[in-house]
Design an enzyme around this catalytic site. Structure first.
Site, PDB file in Angstrom:
ATOM      1  N   ALA A 199      49.955 -25.313  31.310  1.00 31.85           N
ATOM      2  CA  ALA A 199      51.166 -25.557  30.517  1.00 31.85           C
ATOM      3  C   ALA A 199      50.787 -26.035  29.127  1.00 31.85           C
ATOM      4  CB  ALA A 199      52.058 -26.570  31.210  1.00 31.85           C
ATOM      5  N   THR A 200      49.697 -26.771  29.015  1.00 30.69           N
ATOM      6  CA  THR A 200      49.252 -27.238  27.697  1.00 30.69           C
ATOM      7  C   THR A 200      49.026 -26.038  26.778  1.00 30.69           C
ATOM      8  OG1 THR A 200      48.235 -29.178  28.694  1.00 30.69           O
ATOM      9  CG2 THR A 200      47.446 -28.540  26.498  1.00 30.69           C
ATOM     10  N   SER A 214      53.853 -24.997  34.670  1.00 30.50           N
ATOM     11  CA  SER A 214      52.487 -25.088  35.187  1.00 30.50           C
ATOM     12  C   SER A 214      52.504 -24.907  36.700  1.00 30.50           C
ATOM     13  CB  SER A 214      51.936 -26.480  34.836  1.00 30.50           C
ATOM     14  OG  SER A 214      50.602 -26.598  35.236  1.00 30.50           O
ATOM     15  N   GLN A 245      57.825 -30.435  34.837  1.00 32.46           N
ATOM     16  CA  GLN A 245      58.197 -31.286  35.977  1.00 32.46           C
ATOM     17  C   GLN A 245      59.559 -30.909  36.562  1.00 32.46           C
ATOM     18  OE1 GLN A 245      56.168 -33.517  37.359  1.00 32.46           O
ATOM     19  NE2 GLN A 245      54.582 -33.745  35.793  1.00 32.46           N
ATOM     20  N   HIS A 296      50.355 -25.851  39.047  1.00 38.46           N
ATOM     21  CA  HIS A 296      49.875 -26.911  39.941  1.00 38.46           C
ATOM     22  C   HIS A 296      50.859 -28.050  40.126  1.00 38.46           C
ATOM     23  CE1 HIS A 296      48.235 -30.148  37.153  1.00 38.46           C
ATOM     24  NE2 HIS A 296      48.387 -29.169  36.285  1.00 38.46           N
ATOM     25  N   CYS A 355      47.875 -39.154  32.501  1.00 33.41           N
ATOM     26  CA  CYS A 355      47.131 -38.738  31.307  1.00 33.41           C
ATOM     27  C   CYS A 355      46.654 -39.949  30.514  1.00 33.41           C
ATOM     28  CB  CYS A 355      47.996 -37.867  30.414  1.00 33.41           C
ATOM     29  SG  CYS A 355      48.573 -36.423  31.281  1.00 33.41           S
TER      30      CYS A 355
HETATM   31  N1  PLP Z   1      53.972 -31.363  30.365  1.00 34.00           N
HETATM   32  C1  PLP Z   1      54.241 -32.240  31.337  1.00 34.00           C
HETATM   33  C2  PLP Z   1      55.598 -32.862  31.415  1.00 34.00           C
HETATM   34  C3  PLP Z   1      53.260 -32.581  32.268  1.00 34.00           C
HETATM   35  O1  PLP Z   1      53.523 -33.460  33.227  1.00 34.00           O
HETATM   36  C4  PLP Z   1      51.983 -31.968  32.164  1.00 34.00           C
HETATM   37  C5  PLP Z   1      50.890 -32.375  33.069  1.00 34.00           C
HETATM   38  O2  PLP Z   1      50.775 -33.531  33.448  1.00 34.00           O
HETATM   39  C6  PLP Z   1      51.770 -31.037  31.155  1.00 34.00           C
HETATM   40  C7  PLP Z   1      52.781 -30.759  30.270  1.00 34.00           C
HETATM   41  C8  PLP Z   1      50.458 -30.311  31.025  1.00 34.00           C
HETATM   42  O3  PLP Z   1      50.322 -29.399  32.094  1.00 34.00           O
HETATM   43  P1  PLP Z   1      48.926 -28.672  32.408  1.00 34.00           P
HETATM   44  O4  PLP Z   1      48.189 -29.584  33.323  1.00 34.00           O
HETATM   45  O5  PLP Z   1      49.282 -27.393  33.105  1.00 34.00           O
HETATM   46  O6  PLP Z   1      48.265 -28.441  31.126  1.00 34.00           O
END
Ligand code: PLP
Length: 364
Positions: free
Chosen positions: A72-73, A191, A174, A193, A311
């Site tokens: 997702a990032t 995302s 989420q 996972h 994070c």
């Molecule tokens: N956005 C939110 C709200 C998240 O909780 C997360 C991951 O913790 C991300 C973005 C990033 O997701 P990814 O781990 O797929 O990069």
């Protein structure tokens, strides 16, 4: 071991694992083909990717394209960077409780970043949206906050962005598969996972008619928007997990609400961070004044939970989300986050709550 960290990641669904295995098969099996090859093995792998794309598309509103990414990032970076020419420094506006993927990318764009405040319940303050700076090109508001679970008014936020002539990006990481898709968004990031799919794959949904530019160039995969060979196994796992989460959405929502109420009842004297009504109940961020969270985590090693955001944990910095809802440093540092879902049962909540309660009482 009791796993209560569903906002960090979720256990892989057996259905997702089963969907992945054939596409890891080699050298004697036939599942290892490159989905971008023209021969038979390639076409078989491409068919698995096509099916997965349809399954993942069901997470989104109609009328858009799904671009697979590595996370997702990456999807958020593609949305924020790819929706304007390189060097465009027009203002962007983001909620104060966005994930670092949005906040840090907004800052990296080089132009002004307006941070939209939230109220004490962790819900976006709509007055700030009505006063977007002229020339704002992009507004980003998440669907469900990863630290405190609050659900954001993304429909209203999208309308306000459009009224101001801006695009609207929704980080639905989420909320995907749990809530209705944010129908008015122009771009949505998810995302795998976080919904019982594999790690290493995410997606960006882009509304039809919106042209974006790639941030990764090369072989021109994903309609030229994200070069790089796709993993059919990861796509298939993502697709199966997406289908399952849509199918089980209602029961999953009811299940986590039961667990949430039980956990809160079992922790009397603790205070929930964020709204107790407008929330995804699979998240319980809760504090006990004076609690030494590091000590609690080391005393209760059989329960996997998080201090604030996964994070930010380990950084020693208090969470920007807890700060945004008005908590002082001491209160933020006495907060823990429990996350649960489909594979959590009530016995696990009871057991974890007993361990936490006893360990916290030893700190008195
Ligand atoms: N956005 C939110 C709200 C998240 O909780 C997360 C991951 O913790 C991300 C973005 C990033 O997701 P990814 O781990 O797929 O990069």
């Amino acid at each position: 071991m009791i796993y209560l960290d569903y906002q960090a990641t979720t256990p892989l669904a057996p259905e997702a694992r089963d969907a992945m295995l054939p596409w890891l098969d080699g050298p004697d099996g036939t599942g290892f083909g490159n989905p971008h090859s023209a021969h038979r093995l390639g076409r078989q792998a491409a068919a698995a990717v096509d099916l997965a794309r349809e399954q993942v598309a069901a997470l989104f509103p109609p009328g858009g394209t799904v671009i697979f990414t590595g996370s997702a990032t990456e999807a958020i970076n593609l949305a924020m960077r790819g929706s304007a020419p390189v060097g465009d420094t027009r203002p962007v506006a983001v909620s104060a409780i966005e994930h670092a993927a949005v906040l840090d990318t907004a800052r990296a764009l080089g132009g002004p970043v307006d941070v939209l405040p939230v109220d004490g319940e962790g819900i976006l303050d709509m007055t700030s949206l009505a006063q977007l700076r002229s020339g704002t090109r992009l507004v980003a508001v998440m669907q469900v906050n990863n630290e405190i679970g609050t659900i954001q008014p993304v429909g209203l936020a999208a309308d306000a962005a459009h009224d101001a002539g801006a695009l609207f990006l929704c980080d639905a990481v989420q909320g995907a598969g749990k809530l209705d898709a944010p129908a008015a968004a122009d771009m949505i990031a998810v995302s795998a996972h976080k919904l019982h799919g594999p790690k290493g794959i995410g997606a960006l949904w882009v509304r039809d008619g919106l042209a974006i530019e790639p941030i990764i160039t090369g072989g021109g995969q994903e309609q030229g928007l994200r070069s790089g060979t796709l993993s059919p196994a990861l796509c298939a796992g993502f697709g199966a997990a997406a289908s399952l989460s849509i199918k089980e959405r209602i029961s999953a929502g009811q299940h986590v609400e039961t667990l949430w109420k039980r956990l809160v009842d079992l922790l009397p004297g603790w205070t929930v961070n964020g709204s107790t009504a407008h929330r995804w109940f699979g998240n319980c961020n809760i504090r006990r004044e004076g609690l030494d969270v590091a000590r609690l985590m080391s005393d209760v090693r059989d329960v996997c939970f998080s201090a604030g955001s996964a994070c930010a944990s380990g950084s020693g910095r208090p969470s920007h989300v807890l700060k945004a809802i008005g908590l002082d440093v001491a209160s933020a540092k006495s907060s823990v986050r429990f996350g649960f879902g489909r594979y959590t049962d009530i016995a696990a909540i009871d057991h974890a709550a007993a361990l936490i309660r006893e360990a916290a009482a030893r700190q008195d």
